[in-house]
Structures are given as structure tokens and as C-alpha cells.
Design a protein around this motif. Structure first.
Motif, PDB file in Angstrom:
ATOM      1  N   CYS A 181       0.847  -1.186   0.000  1.00 26.52           N
ATOM      2  CA  CYS A 181       0.000   0.000   0.000  1.00 26.52           C
ATOM      3  C   CYS A 181       0.886   1.240   0.000  1.00 26.52           C
ATOM      4  O   CYS A 181       2.065   1.170   0.339  1.00 26.52           O
ATOM      5  N   ILE A 182       0.290   2.364  -0.356  1.00 26.10           N
ATOM      6  CA  ILE A 182       1.049   3.606  -0.351  1.00 26.10           C
ATOM      7  C   ILE A 182       1.139   4.105   1.096  1.00 26.10           C
ATOM      8  O   ILE A 182       0.119   4.188   1.774  1.00 26.10           O
ATOM      9  N   PRO A 183       2.340   4.408   1.591  1.00 26.38           N
ATOM     10  CA  PRO A 183       2.466   4.811   2.992  1.00 26.38           C
ATOM     11  C   PRO A 183       1.641   6.056   3.307  1.00 26.38           C
ATOM     12  O   PRO A 183       1.426   6.913   2.444  1.00 26.38           O
ATOM     13  N   ALA A 184       1.213   6.165   4.562  1.00 27.72           N
ATOM     14  CA  ALA A 184       0.449   7.333   5.004  1.00 27.72           C
ATOM     15  C   ALA A 184       1.323   8.575   4.891  1.00 27.72           C
ATOM     16  O   ALA A 184       2.543   8.512   5.040  1.00 27.72           O
ATOM     17  N   SER A 185       0.692   9.730   4.607  1.00 27.37           N
ATOM     18  CA  SER A 185       1.500  10.928   4.456  1.00 27.37           C
ATOM     19  C   SER A 185       1.171  12.015   5.461  1.00 27.37           C
ATOM     20  O   SER A 185       1.985  12.887   5.706  1.00 27.37           O
ATOM     21  N   ASP A 186      -0.022  12.008   6.060  1.00 28.15           N
ATOM     22  CA  ASP A 186      -0.350  13.105   6.965  1.00 28.15           C
ATOM     23  C   ASP A 186      -1.559  12.781   7.828  1.00 28.15           C
ATOM     24  O   ASP A 186      -2.225  11.779   7.636  1.00 28.15           O
ATOM     25  N   ASP A 187      -1.888  13.686   8.756  1.00 29.18           N
ATOM     26  CA  ASP A 187      -2.976  13.477   9.707  1.00 29.18           C
ATOM     27  C   ASP A 187      -4.362  13.472   9.071  1.00 29.18           C
ATOM     28  O   ASP A 187      -5.288  12.873   9.595  1.00 29.18           O
ATOM     29  N   PHE A 188      -4.499  14.200   7.977  1.00 23.78           N
ATOM     30  CA  PHE A 188      -5.822  14.308   7.364  1.00 23.78           C
ATOM     31  C   PHE A 188      -6.118  13.119   6.467  1.00 23.78           C
ATOM     32  O   PHE A 188      -7.182  13.035   5.894  1.00 23.78           O
ATOM     33  N   GLN A 189      -5.172  12.215   6.355  1.00 22.20           N
ATOM     34  CA  GLN A 189      -5.335  11.080   5.454  1.00 22.20           C
ATOM     35  C   GLN A 189      -6.651  10.361   5.758  1.00 22.20           C
ATOM     36  O   GLN A 189      -6.945  10.030   6.896  1.00 22.20           O
ATOM     37  N   SER A 190      -7.441  10.099   4.711  1.00 18.24           N
ATOM     38  CA  SER A 190      -8.748   9.506   4.955  1.00 18.24           C
ATOM     39  C   SER A 190      -8.765   8.024   4.666  1.00 18.24           C
ATOM     40  O   SER A 190      -9.656   7.312   5.090  1.00 18.24           O
ATOM     41  N   LYS A 191      -7.799   7.545   3.909  1.00 15.71           N
ATOM     42  CA  LYS A 191      -7.741   6.103   3.643  1.00 15.71           C
ATOM     43  C   LYS A 191      -6.354   5.775   3.101  1.00 15.71           C
ATOM     44  O   LYS A 191      -5.601   6.670   2.739  1.00 15.71           O
ATOM     45  N   LEU A 192      -6.063   4.498   3.044  1.00 10.52           N
ATOM     46  CA  LEU A 192      -4.798   4.077   2.454  1.00 10.52           C
ATOM     47  C   LEU A 192      -5.110   3.385   1.136  1.00 10.52           C
ATOM     48  O   LEU A 192      -6.129   2.711   1.011  1.00 10.52           O
ATOM     49  N   THR A 193      -4.254   3.590   0.171  1.00 16.80           N
ATOM     50  CA  THR A 193      -4.522   3.030  -1.139  1.00 16.80           C
ATOM     51  C   THR A 193      -3.622   1.828  -1.383  1.00 16.80           C
ATOM     52  O   THR A 193      -2.420   1.876  -1.169  1.00 16.80           O
ATOM     53  N   LEU A 194      -4.277   0.784  -1.820  1.00 19.96           N
ATOM     54  CA  LEU A 194      -3.577  -0.452  -2.084  1.00 19.96           C
ATOM     55  C   LEU A 194      -3.051  -0.445  -3.508  1.00 19.96           C
ATOM     56  O   LEU A 194      -3.710   0.047  -4.415  1.00 19.96           O
TER      57      LEU A 194
END
Lengths: 640, 255
Positions: free
Chosen positions: A271-284
Motif C-alpha cells: 500500500c502507499i504509505p500514510a502521508s499526513d494526519d488528514f489522510q482519509s484512507k490508504l490506497t492499495l
């Protein structure tokens, strides 16, 4: 109290159980089918395929989905492919091998009989989907192409570019819409199931809320089928769609359906690593990328160089190093844990040092950029859109994220829960993947259940009720259930707290990820069991849900879903704490081999844990279904 | 590199299907350029809830550009300025500090507004129900490799099948036609050998159901520009050709 759990697995040898059972099950004759009402909740692969098949058979079917169209169910987002034991590649595949790989991949925590049946009907799924016009990838000769996938050494995965889920769902959805047009299936969109209705110990219907008008509606039937997906959104950040939730399954659990193995969750490695606090989902990014991409991190800690400046000698291709036989194609749990290990060691890459590289430069040098573009073009484009980086020139950065949940409502061999008349299919049940699901097996299971298993087994149940009309919705049990939903809505709207539903969902997700994530231990799980209830208590006291119940109100919709996720999270912790072993996606740090692999305890835990609801505030009771392995020998999984 | 930008949003607010709608202006300050467009709206909604105002209703689900749930008119463009990109995949790095952004729902008579930015797209399901399938009951299928399909044919059918049913083509069309959606669905099946048996019945039924709900296509081509999956308008031409043939053949087949 329940007696011992009986999965009602037919006698006989593994390869004839399903055939024999199909013959021994009672049938409902074609004229009588139209006298039975069946509710299917959910319109993903399992729900759509079952509803279409049941409609074709002549049953009166009602499909309930909270989506605006059945085609939007989250099956649509599956990328990589679907397994089937066709052996079109002549590489030694067989029903038995697919069965064996699935049992082994599930770390010997699934039922042999279910998994064998799954492998058996897998071949029919490909035929059915192809006939519907699903545009699977083809060779130049016009025949179907396959690729390999994690956890297997044969090429048995059928695929449709990077959108196999969408294409298979469009096939099932088109079959469903054909039945809707033919009048055998009644479709209710934007209808969310909020109560299971019981009468005389049987499931007799559901109550829904219309998401546009707020109208609370009773639906009665002879049988209720849940195909409502998994509970990965308990982590808040996951690869699941935003609306995925556990509510339908959980409301059934609260009415007596056992919830099995909730601690079996799958973390997807790419998956694409998280980038910030507002992140709403992770993309596979599809696992198929691991066929051509090589995973590495710098050998040195905190190596600040750009990837292309790091010579091969300074790179650690850690999966290839540790697992020479499977290399980058080890199963998901193994790949994920190893990525976590190197990131925890301080060798992570990217601005937040929270990823590992997935590098295609070798494959592009070997096959040319055009070949890679043809195979993965849409995935590369998606990656670039999200990160702003071009994966044709810079290696992708990936990190594991929650993706799939193997646990779910307990079902017997006929996919019926312990509640008579309540059937559960697809990701919503627990049955076929054990403690870890292999790639490209979710689509297979959803469609196997919906096209080829439930349409047979449901008749065996219904035949007992021939001539009995479905219970009227004017009965008190329906009125009570409607009142419960109405009360719930007013309760949320009257709290008048200060923080949003999403705020609490995000906070819950952090707890679950920290304590019941990729690796668990006793201390953390005990913390989870005190911190989750505390946060839940605050949620019920301080959540702010604005607006009213008689309009489209997304905060109100989410409020109930998050409340259910809170209760589920607590059960996950309890299940994980009780299961004193490591298996598949459930990794207890106290139980590992000297080289860090999962260590099972077959003497004490070769069983399914199925939890019974005891009312709010009282912990659930743990029941066991012993798993008998008559054909496969339990071994330490090794992909070296 | 990520940066923070300040934006002024003009958002369509409408309390319900029969309520009057109007634009409301919101200041969206301190938005990271790494945020997606929908995450920007999530942030605005969090702030609205904190202030005691009802959040803006907009729809989304997968946020990966495949489910087709999301869809906003952004500065008059369906799905916004980035070509071949659904709203959920649009990121704020496509915007600059100080930008004014007008956000509206899909505008079409056949897509009534439900609330704020959410619309009712059920008419698209009706087009599928009219013939967007191959009639094959479960269990009736022959072996999948019995009928070879030339790779080029399969690939072209796939290009059509990539449609995510978002409705951007309708929103972008001056006539509010769903011709690109319909053509993509028709051609996906019409191109494949499996789809031949019902080719003519399917074409006539789907095109005419489209016309019953939506406007007629007059070849503006705006749909192709707006499509997040970049489905080519060629499929419309092929469908028009199939439709004319179907009108003749269906009468003959009926005797």
C-alpha cells in the motif's frame, strides 16, 4: 447457552463430500420456489451473484444495499485477480493443489471441507464470468492468460488489467440487473440494514433505514442472507472504502449470531504509505506488482541518499535474502511483517521513513517499459496521482495497511450461521481463509458462495417451511425492531457533544492499529481492553451529530457504524488475547520462532473461536469448533 | 513538495430534493497540497461540525477512482481540472494559494439533487436492466477457453468496460445525454463473441432506454473530455452504427 458447535460437515472422502452432499440435500421444486422470500443484504460479488442466481431459480428475492447502485460495492476495488484451478498453464495445478495452498496459506486454521469445495467450484466461476462477458486478460491466441500470485508456485490467477474486481462485479451486477428487470429480484438501494428480526429463534427479516428520507422499513422473508463485507475499517485507515462497516453483521451478532475469529485480520504489504494526519484512507497497489517489482531498503540505517544513488551492494533485498524460494512472492503476512521489521529498525524510506521500496528498474530493463506499462499502467498512474512521483523513474514506496478481515460471522458447511435462517457469505463470514487469506482468493470465495454454494444450500433449509407464509411485517417483532432503530436515531441526535463521529473513529483506529495491528502482545492487548471501552464511553457521551433523522444525514449514518466498530474492537482484543499462539495474520510477539516466524500451538489452538453476545457490558462467551485435519499434515509454514 | 494553501470555496447547498439551493462561501485555510480534494472537504466539514453547522453532503466510497460514487463539478468541470481523474483522485497540488473553487453537484434533470452535492443516478441502472448483460444463467456456461477471443478484441472490449458509471459524461454534456456511458456498456458486450446473440436487441433497448431518461446525443464530445477513465467517443459512433442496423435487423428477426 449453546451446545458444542457443529459445522455439519458431510461424511465421506474430501473429494466427494460436496457432490454427495448436493445429492443428499432436499430440493425445492420450481413451482414452490416462487413461494419463498429471500432477503440478500449487500450487493458485492457474493450478494449480487447470489441474488442473481436465486432469482434465476425462481425465488422471490429482495436485495438491500446502502449504495446508490449495486455496482459500487467494495468488491469493485479489488485489483489483482481471481484464483482458479484450471491448470490452463500446464504447470501442475489441480483442485487439490489450490486446496492445499489455501489451507497452508491460512496457517491451518480453516476447515478442510470448505476449502476443498472452494477449490472445486473455482473452475466454474471462470466459466460463468467469461460467459457473462468479463474481459479477462488473453494471450495472442485468444485464450485466457494467467499470472502468479503470492503464496503459490503455479500461475492460476485470472485477471482483468488492474481491475479484476470491477469486471467481475460488473458481470454479477449485470446478471442481477437482468433479474431486476425480469421482476424476480426487488432492488432497494440506499437502504441500510440496522436490525435483524428474529421470531421463534429464527431469522425472519430485517429493518432498514432509507438513507434519503430516514424512513424505517420492515422487510420479512423466509431466510436472510448477509453479504456485507469485512470490518477492516475498525482501523479507520485501511484500504477499505469509506462506507465499509461491520453494522449488519454486528447487529446479527447482537441477536445471537456467533462472531468467529475476529482477531484474524490481514495486513496487505503493498500500500502507499500514510502521508499526513488528514489522510482519509490508504490506497492499495495490487499485490501482482510483486511479480515484477523487487522490494528493498538500504542496508544502512537512516541512509539519506536518493534510491538511484544507492548501489546494489548497499541495498537489502530482504525478502529475497530471507526467503530464496518464494522471494518477493511470500504470502502477505510474511511480506508485511518483514517490512515492519526493517522500518522499525530505522531502515524505512521516504520523507517519514515509513516505507520500503518496490523497484521496477530491473523488470523494465529486462522486458522494456512498454511491457511493464501494459501490465501495471493503471496502478503506476494511480501511484503518481496520489504521491506526485513517477514510478517509471523513481521506485515506488510501499508499506503494509489493513486490507481484509478473515474473521466474521460463524457459519456451518451450508453457510448458515448458528441462527436458523441466517446465512452469511463472502468476507462477512469466517469460513475459508483460516488465519490468512491468499491473494486473489477473496473474489473466488465471494463468487463461489454466491453462484455455486448458497443457491443449493438455502433450499435445504427452506424445504422445511414449504407452505408457511413469511411472517407479516405487522407482527410485534417488526414493530419492536423499528422502534429500536427510531430510538437509536434520536439517541445520537440528542447527545449534543463536542467532537465529530470521524474524530472518534480516527482515535479508535489508532488504538486498534497500535495494539491489535501487525503484531500483538499481552500488555498491549490488555491496554486495548481498558482504553477502547474508555474511549467508547466518551464517544457515547460526547459525540456531536447535527441535523435530523428524516433527511440524508451522513454523520447520523456513521454514528451507529462507529458504535458497532467500538464493540467489535473490544472483541478483537479479547480474541487476540485468548489466542495464545501466532498464526497467519495474528502475530503474538510472545509466540515466535528464533528467526521471528509465527509459531502456532496446534495442541491447544487448532480450533475456531466463536463468540456469543451476552448483552451490553458483559464480555462475550467463547465457544470452540475443533478443526479436524484428515488430509493435510500440519507443518510449520515455510517459504524459504 | 507539500505546501499549505488558502482557498475560497463556493459550495452548492440544498437541504433536500425539493428545497431551494444556493451557493455558500467558505474559507478553507491551511490546506496541504498533499491532501486529496475530498480530504480537503473532510477538513472543511470537521470545521463546520466544530462550529455547529451541518457538514456539506458529498458522496464518496472507495477513494481510489474505481467505484464511481464520487463526482463533483469543480469550477464547471466534471471531476475537476486533471484529465482522466475522478474527483477522489484529484489532489490539492492541482490548485494554488488564493484560488476560488466553485463546487456543484452533477447538473442534469435525470440526476435530481438529493442534498447539497449528492444526486440520484438510478436512471443509469435502468439502462443496464434494459439489456446491459449477456443472458447466461448460473451454471449454464461452457468452458472458458472454448471460445477464443482475439487479444485486440478483448482489449478494445476492456477499454469500454473500464467505465465506472460515475455520470461525469452526463454532467458534462450540454444535452445531459448518457450516450458515452450507454455506448461503453453496449460496446463492451457487442464486441465480444459471447455478446453476439443479443447484440441487436441489446443495442436497441439500451439506446432507447437512455433516450427515455436522458437527452439525446448530438456529438459535442464533452463527455470524452470529462471521462475519468478516458473512454473514447469512438464507442458512440460504433453504437450509432449498431443502432441503425438493429432497427432493421430487429424487425426482420421479429418476422
Amino acid at each position: 447457552m449453546l451446545g458444542s458447535l457443529d459445522a455439519r460437515i458431510p461424511a465421506g472422502s474430501l473429494d466427494t463430500k460436496w457432490t454427495d452432499h448436493k445429492f443428499s440435500m432436499r430440493l425445492v421444486n420450481p413451482n414452490n420456489k416462487r413461494r419463498f422470500d429471500i432477503i440478500v443484504v449487500g450487493s458485492g460479488l457474493a450478494g449480487a451473484s447470489a441474488a442473481a442466481s436465486l432469482g434465476e431459480l425462481g425465488y422471490r428475492v429482495k436485495v438491500l444495499t446502502y449504495h446508490d447502485s449495486p455496482r459500487r460495492a467494495h468488491s469493485i476495488a479489488a485489483q489483482g485477480g481471481i484464483n482458479a484451478a484450471k491448470n490452463y498453464q500446464n504447470d501442475g495445478d489441480s483442485v487439490y493443489r489450490l486446496f492445499y495452498d489455501t489451507i497452508k496459506g491460512g496457517d491451518y486454521r480453516a476447515r478442510e471441507a470448505n476449502v476443498y469445495r472452494l477449490a472445486e467450484v473455482s473452475v466454474d466461476i471462470i466459466d460463468q464470468a467469461t460467459a457473462q462477458g468479463v474481459p479477462f486478460a488473453r494471450e495472442y491466441g485468444g485464450l485466457l492468460d494467467n499470472r502468479s500470485f503470492g503464496g503459490a508456485q503455479v500461475s492460476r490467477t485470472f485477471y482483468a488489467r488492474g481491475q479484476t474486481g470491477q469486471q467481475l462485479l460488473l458481470g454479477a451486477y449485470s446478471a442481477l440487473m437482468r433479474q431486476v428487470a425480469a421482476g424476480t429480484v426487488e432492488l432497494h438501494t440506499r437502504s441500510e440494514m440496522l436490525e435483524l428480526v428474529m421470531h421463534d429463534g429464527r431469522a425472519v427479516g430485517v429493518v432498514t433505514r432509507d438513507l434519503i428520507t430516514g424512513e424505517i422499513v420492515s422487510h420479512s422473508a423466509h431466510a436472510v442472507v448477509l453479504a456485507t463485507g469485512g470490518y477492516g475499517n475498525v482501523y479507520f485507515l485501511s484500504t477499505n472504502a469509506k462506507m465499509c462497516n461491520v453494522t449488519a453483521a454486528w447487529r446479527a451478532h447482537r441477536k445471537g449470531a456467533l462472531f468467529a475469529n475476529p482477531c484474524y485480520t490481514q495486513i496487505h504489504p503493498t500500500c502507499i504509505p500514510a502521508s499526513d494526519d488528514f489522510q482519509s484512507k490508504l490506497t492499495l497497489m495490487s499485490e501482482s506488482l510483486r511479480n515484477d517489482g523487487r522490494i528493498w531498503v538500504p542496508l544502512a540505517h537512516d541512509d539519506g541518499r536518493a534510491p538511484h544513488e544507492i548501489p546494489d551492494a548497499d541495498r537489502d533485498y530482504f525478502l529475497e535474502r530471507k526467503y530464496p524460494a518464494f522471494g518477493n512472492l511470500v504470502p502477505r503476512d510474511v511480506a508485511s511483517r518483514n517490512a515492519k521489521t526493517v522500518v522499525d529498525e530505522g531502515r524505512g524510506v521516504g520523507p517519514l521513513r515509513n516505507g520500503v521500496y518496490l523497484d521496477f528498474s530491473g523488470a523494465m530493463a529486462r522486458d522494456g517499459e512498454a511491457v511493464i506499462r501494459a501490465k501495471y499502467g493503471n496502478l503506476f498512474d494511480m501511484y503518481e496521482r496520489i504521491t506526485g512521483e513517477d514510478p517509471y523513474t523513481v521506485p515506488m514506496r510501499i508499506y503494509p495497511a489493513t486490507h481484509y478481515t478473515m474473521g466474521g460471522l460463524w457459519v456451518d458447511y451450508e453457510l448458515m450461521s448458528n441462527v436458523p435462517g441466517l446465512f452469511v457469505m463472502g468476507e462477512a463470514n469466517f469460513s475459508d481463509h483460516g488465519a490468512n487469506r491468499l491473494g486473489a482468493s477473496a473474489l473466488m470465495q465471494g463468487l463461489a458462495d454466491g453462484y455455486f454454494i448458497l443457491p443449493y444450500t438455502i433450499g435445504n433449509y427452506l424445504s422445511d417451511y414449504l407452505g408457511d407464509p413469511a411472517l407479516g411485517t405487522s407482527e410485534p417483532v417488526f414493530a419492536d425492531a423499528e422502534q429500536a432503530v427510531a430510538n437509536e436515531m434520536s439517541r445520537w441526535l440528542s447527545i449534543g457533544g463536542t467532537r465529530s463521529v470521524d474524530h472518534y473513529h480516527r482515535e479508535l483506529g489508532k488504538l486498534v492499529w497500535d495494539y491489535i495491528g501487525m503484531a500483538r502482545n499481552k500488555t498491549g492487548l490488555e491496554k486495548a481492553l481498558s482504553e477502547i471501552p474508555a474511549l467508547r464511553e466518551e464517544y457515547h457521551r460526547n459525540v456531536r451529530v447535527l441535523g435530523s433523522a428524516d433527511t440524508l444525514n451522513q454523520s447520523l449514518e456513521k454514528a451507529g457504524r462507529v458504535a458497532d466498530l467500538f464493540e467489535l474492537a473490544e472483541l478483537m482484543a479479547r480474541d487476540a488475547l485468548t489466542r495464545e499462539e501466532s498464526c497467519g495474520g495474528h502475530f503474538r510477539e510472545e509466540h515466535q520462532t528464533t528467526d521471528g516466524e509465527a509459531m502456532r500451538d496446534d495442541d491447544n489452538f487448532t480450533h475456531v473461536a466463536a463468540w456469543e453476545w451476552n448483552g451490553e457490558g458483559t464480555p462475550q462467551t467463547r465457544h470452540r469448533e475443533e478443526l479436524e485435519f484428515e488430509n493435510v499434515e500440519l507443518t510449520q509454514r515455510s517459504y524459504k | 513538495m507539500s505546501a499549505e494553501i488558502n482557498l475560497t470555496l463556493k459550495v452548492w447547498r440544498q437541504a433536500g430534493p425539493s428545497a431551494e439551493g444556493r451557493f455558500v462561501t467558505y474559507e478553507a485555510d491551511g490546506i496541504s497540497t498533499d491532501a486529496s480534494f475530498l480530504e480537503m472537504l473532510d477538513i472543511v466539514n470537521e470545521r463546520l461540525i466544530e462550529a455547529g453547522d451541518e457538514p456539506i453532503v458529498f458522496e464518496s466510497d472507495c477513494r481510489e477512482g474505481i467505484c464511481g460514487t464520487c463526482g463533483l463539478m469543480i469550477n464547471g468541470q466534471a471531476h475537476g481540472p486533471q484529465k482522466g481523474t475522478a474527483t477522489c483522485q484529484l489532489h490539492m497540488r492541482s490548485f494554488s494559494d488564493g484560488d476560488h473553487i466553485v463546487i456543484e453537484p452533477w447538473r442534469a434533470t435525470s440526476f435530481p439533487v438529493l442534498r447539497d452535492l449528492a444526486v440520484d443516478r438510478r436512471a443509469m441502472d435502468a439502462i443496464i436492466g434494459a439489456g446491459g448483460y449477456i443472458s447466461v444463467n448460473t451454471g449454464a456456461a461452457p468452458d472458458a477457453n472454448l471460445t477464443p477471443v482475439p487479444k485486440e478484441t478483448a482489449d478494445t472490449a476492456f477499454d469500454a468496460a473500464a467505465c465506472i458509471g460515475c455520470g461525469a459524461c452526463v454532467a458534462a454534456c450540454p444535452n445531459s445525454a448518457a450516450q458515452l456511458f450507454t455506448a461503453a456498456k453496449v460496446q463492451h458486450l457487442n464486441l465480444l463473441p459471447q455478446g453476439q446473440a443479443q447484440r441487436w436487441a441489446r443495442t436497441e433497448a439500451m439506446v432507447e432506454t437512455m433516450e427515455a431518461f436522458f437527452g439525446s446525443c448530438t456529438n459535442h464530445g464533452e463527455c470524452e473530455e470529462a471521462c475519468p477513465k478516458e473512454i473514447p467517443i469512438d464507442f458512440i459512433a460504433w453504437t450509432n452504427r449498431d443502432y441503425i442496423k438493429a432497427k432493421v435487423k430487429n424487425r426482420k428477426l421479429a418476422g
